[in-house]
Motif scaffolding. Structure first.
Motif: not given
Length: 329
Positions: A69-96
């Motif tokens: 806990k508290g470990t700052v993610p490395g650049p590769d992991n930040v890129h991975l999670l950021r790329a997934l979130l960048d593609r998230m749309r409102p519909e993916d969580v049931g919003l419109s």
């Protein structure tokens, strides 16, 4: 021989039915030309209804925050999670955008008291949490910090102003010369001591801008990226927050609120006397500096928690069923 017009229409209808792909069946490239793209789109839509995007996001969070806990993610992991979130749309969580919450309403409705902010927890564990925030128009989440956390913010819907700061020097505290209790051991505040409530800390402005969905994911770190930030909803907003690790009073990661209404120039002489002025780049960046003062949680802040009703998240990696009643009313 001349064919009857009605017979021609029946024949054309049969040909259309044969040409249409079966819903959910992916047509490989080369089969019926442009229909392949249409088949892929239907498959993606079916995946989103089944919660595949949310499940992928959860699995990525579990991977990125798998360390202590508290470990700052490395650049590769930040890129991975950021790329997934960048593609998230409102519909993916049931919003419109068509939901009543996001429709324009009369100005009178927005001036009946302080707007209430709604939040829902998608998933929570000791290493990370996944949260959705709903801000009505004109709602404000005051300037607050994220101690020891790495936080991913994704604006799904709406338009908001974000203002954020980082400490110029994380360990630098100065007495507040405007406070009558700065020279006294007593304090009328509810906090434990005057030392905790009557000090100034020098901070540098990181972000002061308006963001409109869809936009890129922002990432803040324990000491960089804008660890203290304020959200002001210009339009109704929905935000996904990934916090690693989450807030915890027991582990000394409680939320602290600040005010930033003290310009740096008001106490420039104090920073020089106490050694802050000697830090590289401080005077050159004077226009982006401000004194922050810790305050109690603002009394006007109204927040409520609701049960998450979007696509379920499965710990065993399987995709959940259809969303339940959602979003919050």
């Amino acid at each position: 021989m001349k064919v009857d017009k009605a017979e021609e229409e029946v024949s054309a209808a049969k040909r259309r039915r044969v040409a249409e792909p079966v819903p959910g069946v992916l047509i490989r490239s080369g089969e019926r030309g442009g229909l392949a793209r249409r088949g892929r789109r239907r498959r993606v839509q079916a995946d989103n209804r089944d919660g595949a995007a949310v499940q992928r996001l959860f699995q990525a969070c579990r991977h990125v925050f798998r360390g202590p806990k508290g470990t700052v993610p490395g650049p590769d992991n930040v890129h991975l999670l950021r790329a997934l979130l960048d593609r998230m749309r409102p519909e993916d969580v049931g919003l419109s955008p068509d939901l009543k919450f996001f429709r324009p309403t009369s100005d009178a409705a927005h001036h009946q008291g302080t707007p209430t902010i709604t939040h829902t927890t998608m998933y929570n564990c000791p290493n990370f949490s996944m949260v959705i925030l709903f801000l009505p128009r004109n709602a404000v989440i005051p300037l607050h910090n994220h101690p020891g956390m790495t936080v991913f913010n994704k604006l799904l819907l709406g338009k908001m102003h974000i203002k954020s700061y980082d400490w110029v020097h994380p360990d630098q505290h100065l007495p507040d010369p405007w406070s009558s209790s700065s020279s006294s051991s007593s304090c009328s505040c509810s906090s434990s001591s005057s030392d905790d409530t009557n000090q100034l800390r020098l901070a540098r402005l990181v972000v002061d801008d308006v963001f409109t969905a869809p936009c890129d994911t922002s990432v803040l770190y324990p000491t960089t990226g804008g660890n203290m930030h304020r959200f002001t909803a210009i339009e109704p907003c929905a935000i996904i927050d990934i916090l690693g690790p989450p807030y915890s009073i027991e582990e000394d990661r409680d939320c602290t609120y600040y005010t930033d209404h003290i310009p740096y120039t008001h106490h420039r002489h104090r920073s020089t006397a106490d050694g802050v002025g000697g830090l590289a780049g401080v005077e050159q960046d004077e226009g982006r500096l401000a004194w922050l003062k810790e305050i109690d949680m603002p009394a006007e802040l109204k927040m409520r928690s609701v049960h998450y009703g979007g696509p379920p998240i499965s710990d065993n990696g399987t995709v959940g069923g259809a969303p339940r009643r959602w979003p919050p009313r």
